[in-house]
Design an enzyme around this catalytic site. Structure first.
Site, PDB file in Angstrom:
ATOM      1  N   CYS A  84       1.312  14.871  -3.187  1.00  0.00           N
ATOM      2  CA  CYS A  84       0.216  13.742  -3.870  1.00  0.00           C
ATOM      3  C   CYS A  84       0.090  13.361  -2.010  1.00  0.00           C
ATOM      4  CB  CYS A  84       0.801  12.579  -4.481  1.00  0.00           C
ATOM      5  SG  CYS A  84      -0.377  12.025  -4.935  1.00  0.00           S
ATOM      6  N   CYS A  85       0.974  12.919  -1.337  1.00  0.00           N
ATOM      7  CA  CYS A  85       0.305  12.281  -0.084  1.00  0.00           C
ATOM      8  C   CYS A  85       0.048  12.614   0.832  1.00  0.00           C
ATOM      9  CB  CYS A  85       2.130  11.876   0.208  1.00  0.00           C
ATOM     10  SG  CYS A  85       2.657  10.132  -0.305  1.00  0.00           S
TER      11      CYS A  85
ATOM     12  N   CYS B 115       1.567   2.414  -2.692  1.00  0.00           N
ATOM     13  CA  CYS B 115       0.186   2.257  -4.241  1.00  0.00           C
ATOM     14  C   CYS B 115       1.339   2.518  -4.755  1.00  0.00           C
ATOM     15  CB  CYS B 115       0.676   3.911  -3.689  1.00  0.00           C
ATOM     16  SG  CYS B 115      -0.807   5.169  -3.056  1.00  0.00           S
TER      17      CYS B 115
ATOM     18  N   CYS C  11       4.423   4.387  -6.482  1.00  0.00           N
ATOM     19  CA  CYS C  11       5.501   4.543  -5.643  1.00  0.00           C
ATOM     20  C   CYS C  11       5.874   3.174  -4.926  1.00  0.00           C
ATOM     21  CB  CYS C  11       5.483   5.327  -5.274  1.00  0.00           C
ATOM     22  SG  CYS C  11       4.573   7.203  -5.581  1.00  0.00           S
TER      23      CYS C  11
ATOM     24  N   CYS D 223       4.926   8.825   4.143  1.00  0.00           N
ATOM     25  CA  CYS D 223       4.874   9.458   3.501  1.00  0.00           C
ATOM     26  C   CYS D 223       3.634  10.564   4.561  1.00  0.00           C
ATOM     27  CB  CYS D 223       3.007   8.784   3.480  1.00  0.00           C
ATOM     28  SG  CYS D 223       2.629   7.724   4.862  1.00  0.00           S
TER      29      CYS D 223
END
Ligand code: SF4
Length: 243
Positions: free
Chosen positions: A116-117, A199, A202, A225
């Site tokens: 995702c990162c 975010c 998280c 990240c």
């Protein structure tokens, strides 16, 4: 004059007792419009934007707009732009959150936060800083053990440009003294138990005694990240996210 890659360690050593403003002025004079900075509007980033507003208008400021940021974070961006008149560009991922979640059968920030990162931060960052010669980071050495060995100026092998850490020698107290003394806009979530804000899926509020980044990816082994390659205590480079 721009230092060569080999000269960067000695340039960095010579800056150990410089103020953040002196370091930023050096970066602005050395790299001019080839200087960039990514910010998620943490307290350190807000302080640096305030300093830069008195040093240069040429720096390219941008925020990695992951699609998962807190509304308070985006409102902080607007307040900083209103006060300092420096634009902070939004850089999004190629794929919208909706398209990414549809492709993966739902959100992946819990199942695969590294991916995702990578999609929402690392790839857009690599695109945004392409063509720039130096970028400013808001890292402080006292934030985590993994950040303790960061130079003030060094070569960023991952993104292939010079990385400038003007707050490397500042403490959290230094940052907040500067913010309060200069009335710098900051994310209101800092007043609600969130010292480090990423975010919303998280980021958690932390408890007394936790380190400031304990609320990031809480309950997982993930701590960064993927934007920063950090040095471990032995001085060996360590990339904390495998892409
Ligand atoms: S911090 Fe979380 S939501 Fe944001 S890009 Fe990384 S994994 Fe995704």
């Amino acid at each position: 004059m721009k230092p060569t890659r080999e000269e960067l360690p000695s340039v960095s050593s010579a800056m150990e007792d410089w103020t953040p403003q002196e370091i930023l002025r050096w970066a602005a004079e050395t790299y001019g419009p080839k200087l960039a900075m990514a910010t998620a509007f943490g307290a350190e980033g807000c302080a640096i934007i305030a300093m830069l507003s008195e040093i240069t208008r040429d720096v390219y400021l941008f925020n990695l707009d992951t699609g998962y940021q807190f509304p308070e974070t985006l409102e902080t961006r607007q307040r900083l732009m209103d006060k300092y008149g420096l634009p902070v560009h939004l850089v999004g991922a190629e794929q919208s959150v909706e398209a990414m979640e549809a492709e993966h059968g739902g959100p992946i920030y819990d199942k695969n936060p590294d991916l995702c990162c990578h999609i929402r931060k690392v790839v857009p960052l690599a695109g945004a800083i392409k063509g720039y010669e130096a970028w400013i980071s808001a890292i402080r050495r006292d934030q985590t053990p993994a950040r303790a060995n960061q130079p003030i100026v060094g070569w960023d092998k991952k993104f292939e440009l010079v990385k400038v850490n003007p707050l490397a020698n500042w403490t959290k107290k230094d940052v907040w003294n500067f913010i309060l003394k200069n009335d710098v806009p900051y994310n209101p979530l800092h007043d609600q138990g969130y010292p480090s804000i990423g975010c919303w899926p998280c980021t958690r509020a932390i408890g007394a005694g936790d380190d400031d980044r304990a609320g990031r990816w809480a309950g997982t082994a993930k701590t960064e990240c993927g934007l920063h390659i950090l040095n471990n205590a032995a001085g060996k480079e360590k990339e904390l996210v495998k892409l």
